[in-house]
Motif scaffolding. Sequence first.
Motif, mmCIF file in Angstrom:
data_model
loop_
_atom_site.group_PDB
_atom_site.id
_atom_site.type_symbol
_atom_site.label_atom_id
_atom_site.label_comp_id
_atom_site.label_asym_id
_atom_site.label_seq_id
_atom_site.Cartn_x
_atom_site.Cartn_y
_atom_site.Cartn_z
ATOM 1 N N GLN A 92 0.831 -1.201 0.000
ATOM 2 C CA GLN A 92 0.000 0.000 0.000
ATOM 3 C C GLN A 92 0.867 1.253 0.000
ATOM 4 O O GLN A 92 0.588 2.226 -0.694
ATOM 5 C CB GLN A 92 -0.925 -0.001 1.210
ATOM 6 C CG GLN A 92 -1.889 1.176 1.228
ATOM 7 C CD GLN A 92 -2.661 1.259 2.527
ATOM 8 O OE1 GLN A 92 -2.207 0.786 3.558
ATOM 9 N NE2 GLN A 92 -3.828 1.875 2.483
ATOM 10 N N CYS A 93 1.950 1.218 0.777
ATOM 11 C CA CYS A 93 2.843 2.368 0.868
ATOM 12 C C CYS A 93 3.482 2.683 -0.480
ATOM 13 O O CYS A 93 3.379 3.801 -0.985
ATOM 14 C CB CYS A 93 3.917 2.098 1.921
ATOM 15 S SG CYS A 93 5.195 3.369 2.029
ATOM 16 N N MET A 94 4.141 1.701 -1.081
ATOM 17 C CA MET A 94 4.820 1.944 -2.350
ATOM 18 C C MET A 94 3.822 2.260 -3.458
ATOM 19 O O MET A 94 4.099 3.089 -4.336
ATOM 20 C CB MET A 94 5.664 0.733 -2.720
ATOM 21 C CG MET A 94 6.891 0.526 -1.829
ATOM 22 S SD MET A 94 8.034 1.935 -1.802
ATOM 23 C CE MET A 94 8.469 2.093 -3.532
ATOM 24 N N GLY A 95 2.655 1.614 -3.422
ATOM 25 C CA GLY A 95 1.639 1.910 -4.424
ATOM 26 C C GLY A 95 1.180 3.347 -4.371
ATOM 27 O O GLY A 95 0.989 4.002 -5.405
ATOM 28 N N GLU A 128 15.889 -2.838 -1.079
ATOM 29 C CA GLU A 128 15.592 -3.221 -2.463
ATOM 30 C C GLU A 128 14.183 -3.757 -2.639
ATOM 31 O O GLU A 128 13.600 -3.662 -3.728
ATOM 32 C CB GLU A 128 16.610 -4.268 -2.926
ATOM 33 C CG GLU A 128 18.020 -3.713 -3.014
ATOM 34 C CD GLU A 128 19.078 -4.776 -3.199
ATOM 35 O OE1 GLU A 128 20.085 -4.491 -3.865
ATOM 36 O OE2 GLU A 128 18.898 -5.908 -2.680
ATOM 37 N N GLY A 129 13.614 -4.310 -1.588
ATOM 38 C CA GLY A 129 12.257 -4.811 -1.677
ATOM 39 C C GLY A 129 11.853 -5.481 -0.387
ATOM 40 O O GLY A 129 12.632 -5.600 0.556
ATOM 41 N N SER A 130 10.600 -5.931 -0.337
ATOM 42 C CA SER A 130 10.058 -6.584 0.849
ATOM 43 C C SER A 130 9.245 -7.799 0.430
ATOM 44 O O SER A 130 8.589 -7.799 -0.620
ATOM 45 C CB SER A 130 9.168 -5.623 1.639
ATOM 46 O OG SER A 130 8.497 -6.291 2.693
ATOM 47 N N GLY A 138 11.156 -2.051 -3.497
ATOM 48 C CA GLY A 138 11.361 -0.853 -2.696
ATOM 49 C C GLY A 138 12.098 0.224 -3.472
ATOM 50 O O GLY A 138 12.200 0.166 -4.714
ATOM 51 N N LEU A 139 12.657 1.213 -2.757
ATOM 52 C CA LEU A 139 13.373 2.307 -3.414
ATOM 53 C C LEU A 139 14.767 1.889 -3.858
ATOM 54 O O LEU A 139 15.367 2.559 -4.703
ATOM 55 C CB LEU A 139 13.471 3.509 -2.464
ATOM 56 C CG LEU A 139 12.157 4.199 -2.112
ATOM 57 C CD1 LEU A 139 12.414 5.365 -1.164
ATOM 58 C CD2 LEU A 139 11.431 4.690 -3.357
ATOM 59 N N ARG A 145 17.050 -7.103 1.437
ATOM 60 C CA ARG A 145 15.608 -7.289 1.310
ATOM 61 C C ARG A 145 14.976 -7.424 2.688
ATOM 62 O O ARG A 145 15.578 -7.965 3.618
ATOM 63 C CB ARG A 145 15.307 -8.540 0.475
ATOM 64 C CG ARG A 145 13.855 -8.667 0.060
ATOM 65 C CD ARG A 145 13.653 -9.718 -0.997
ATOM 66 N NE ARG A 145 12.276 -9.708 -1.476
ATOM 67 C CZ ARG A 145 11.823 -8.905 -2.405
ATOM 68 N NH1 ARG A 145 12.645 -8.048 -2.997
ATOM 69 N NH2 ARG A 145 10.556 -8.953 -2.793
ATOM 70 N N VAL A 146 13.765 -6.935 2.819
ATOM 71 C CA VAL A 146 13.019 -7.012 4.069
ATOM 72 C C VAL A 146 12.230 -8.316 4.068
ATOM 73 O O VAL A 146 11.454 -8.587 3.146
ATOM 74 C CB VAL A 146 12.074 -5.804 4.203
ATOM 75 C CG1 VAL A 146 11.233 -5.933 5.468
ATOM 76 C CG2 VAL A 146 12.876 -4.505 4.223
ATOM 77 N N THR A 147 12.437 -9.126 5.092
ATOM 78 C CA THR A 147 11.787 -10.433 5.169
ATOM 79 C C THR A 147 11.065 -10.591 6.498
ATOM 80 O O THR A 147 11.331 -9.869 7.457
ATOM 81 C CB THR A 147 12.814 -11.566 5.019
ATOM 82 O OG1 THR A 147 13.794 -11.458 6.057
ATOM 83 C CG2 THR A 147 13.503 -11.497 3.671
ATOM 84 N N ARG A 148 10.176 -11.564 6.568
ATOM 85 C CA ARG A 148 9.410 -11.794 7.791
ATOM 86 C C ARG A 148 10.268 -12.520 8.828
ATOM 87 O O ARG A 148 11.114 -13.339 8.493
ATOM 88 C CB ARG A 148 8.162 -12.633 7.492
ATOM 89 C CG ARG A 148 7.156 -12.683 8.633
ATOM 90 C CD ARG A 148 5.939 -13.512 8.245
ATOM 91 N NE ARG A 148 4.886 -13.417 9.259
ATOM 92 C CZ ARG A 148 4.845 -14.165 10.355
ATOM 93 N NH1 ARG A 148 5.805 -15.062 10.587
ATOM 94 N NH2 ARG A 148 3.859 -14.015 11.224
#
Length: 546
Positions: A92-95, A128-130, A138-139, A145-148
């Motif tokens: 939602q944020c990046m969108g 770089e992404g999630s 990401g930016l 990378r963001v992971t759980r």
Amino acid sequence: MQTRQSFLANFAPRQSSGSRACHVAGRLATAPIYCLSGTGLEVTLLDYGAGNVRSVRNALKRLGYSIKEVTSPQDITRAQRLVFPGVGAFEQCMGTLRRYDYVDPLRDYIQAGRPFLGICLGLHMLFEGSDENGGVEGLGIIPGRVTRFEDYPGLPVPHIGWNTLEQRRPSSLLADLDHRRVYFVHSYRATPSPGNEDWVLSTTEYGGPFVSAVQRGQAQPLDDGHSTGLARRVIACLDVRANDRGDLVVTKGDQYDVRDKGAEGGGDVRNLGLPVELAGRYFSEGADEVSFLNITGFRDFPLGDMPMLQVLRQASEGVFVPLTVGGGIREFTDAQGKFYSAVEVAAEYFRSGADKVSIGSDAVDAALQYFGSGKQKSGNTSIEQISWAYGAQAVVVSIDPRRVYVADPSATERPCVRTKLPGRNGEEYCWWQCTVKGGREGRDLDATELARAAADLGAGELLLNCIDRDGQGNGFDTELVAAVSAAVTIPVIASSGAGTPQHFSEVFHGTGAAAALAAGIFHRKEVAISAVKQHMHEEGIPTRLC
């Protein structure tokens, strides 16, 4: 405000100065806005329309800053100091950033080394992404990378509560914070790697180290010290109800019987104080969080509940710990036939100052639907909708169970435990029946079953009440808390029954509870929050001492 310095972190500092940074999704990023006050300088705020941004505005105003809102890409380019409280879910944020053409100006601003305070997703979106929401780009400013978080026994996810920072390199920006506890609430994290080591300022331990702060720019040495680890939380709960004159008061009773005894029909609603004043008192006394439960009739029309929304707005101005609100968080149709989704209802409470919303009876219906469909997710429940939009950490499911005794487990299809507290007829087994409508109606659903369903549907935390213990002061139902804590990998808050500081240490020593909540004993000043925390400290239970 220093220039050419970018500092971003995964936490929200809570200091005696009253500065309240955001703490939704568990990520804070900052230039030294946090360190200055009374300067009259301007800060540009990028509010993309999700989560509790009110708390950030209140903190900045208290520190003496004027606020300019971002309404166009040019506002980002012209900003002298940019604050991005990116609360919610990654997609939602990046969108939203892409939809408003904010991505390139934001990337250019940060890469230029200009003063930037990113909160929550304001840190994670720099990578770089999630993996959140199925994988989102990401930016790409920071490698990685963001992971759980991985699910481990005894390690609830989301990571919620007061944990410590371990500084990787000197920085004056973490003055008085290195090895001290700060507040986290998040399910996803970035991990340190050779590719991002030049960025990492501090890490925090939770099933392994994760990145809790990153910085680019000049740094200066700090002293260290203090103990480490995730603290157990003490939460003050305020049951809020309208009295006969329409005023909202904090009340307490036996299973929602909140009227003083009087002639014919009972007396007025029991008044233990005003919500905003009591919340402020508990913040001053060291409460780790404050929870409002709206039990007034307004909850049938939550978006028309202006008094409760005003309570949140006023409380968030002076209470700088997380605020949770429950009561009526669900979809509904108003008297004019207009439909409001659960996300729209929750959004209004977030905008008014809430950091989390608590869902009660609606969660029972969602769980029954979940099991009735063979554990299929519809995507239409309040839990799923709010969790998707704001992240699991923003959704608390409140469970109101009562004991049901059986002589033998074969007498019921519900999961049973052998109890040390036999029933009236000597029954040695029990299960905990979920209830709705303040405990007035039961459902054929066990508390552990509801807990598992809530976790799978996207809840980030469970508030575990116990009708049998409510208002008794005999201690928490540790058997119930232990059973539910063992059934899920998300944090569990023990509630109902606290009467002494020892009851808190009992539930923390004897169960996997991440937090414990009390109401009446704090309202009536029978036990001080500081006394509870001091006792926990003496018992070796990690806690945040004020």
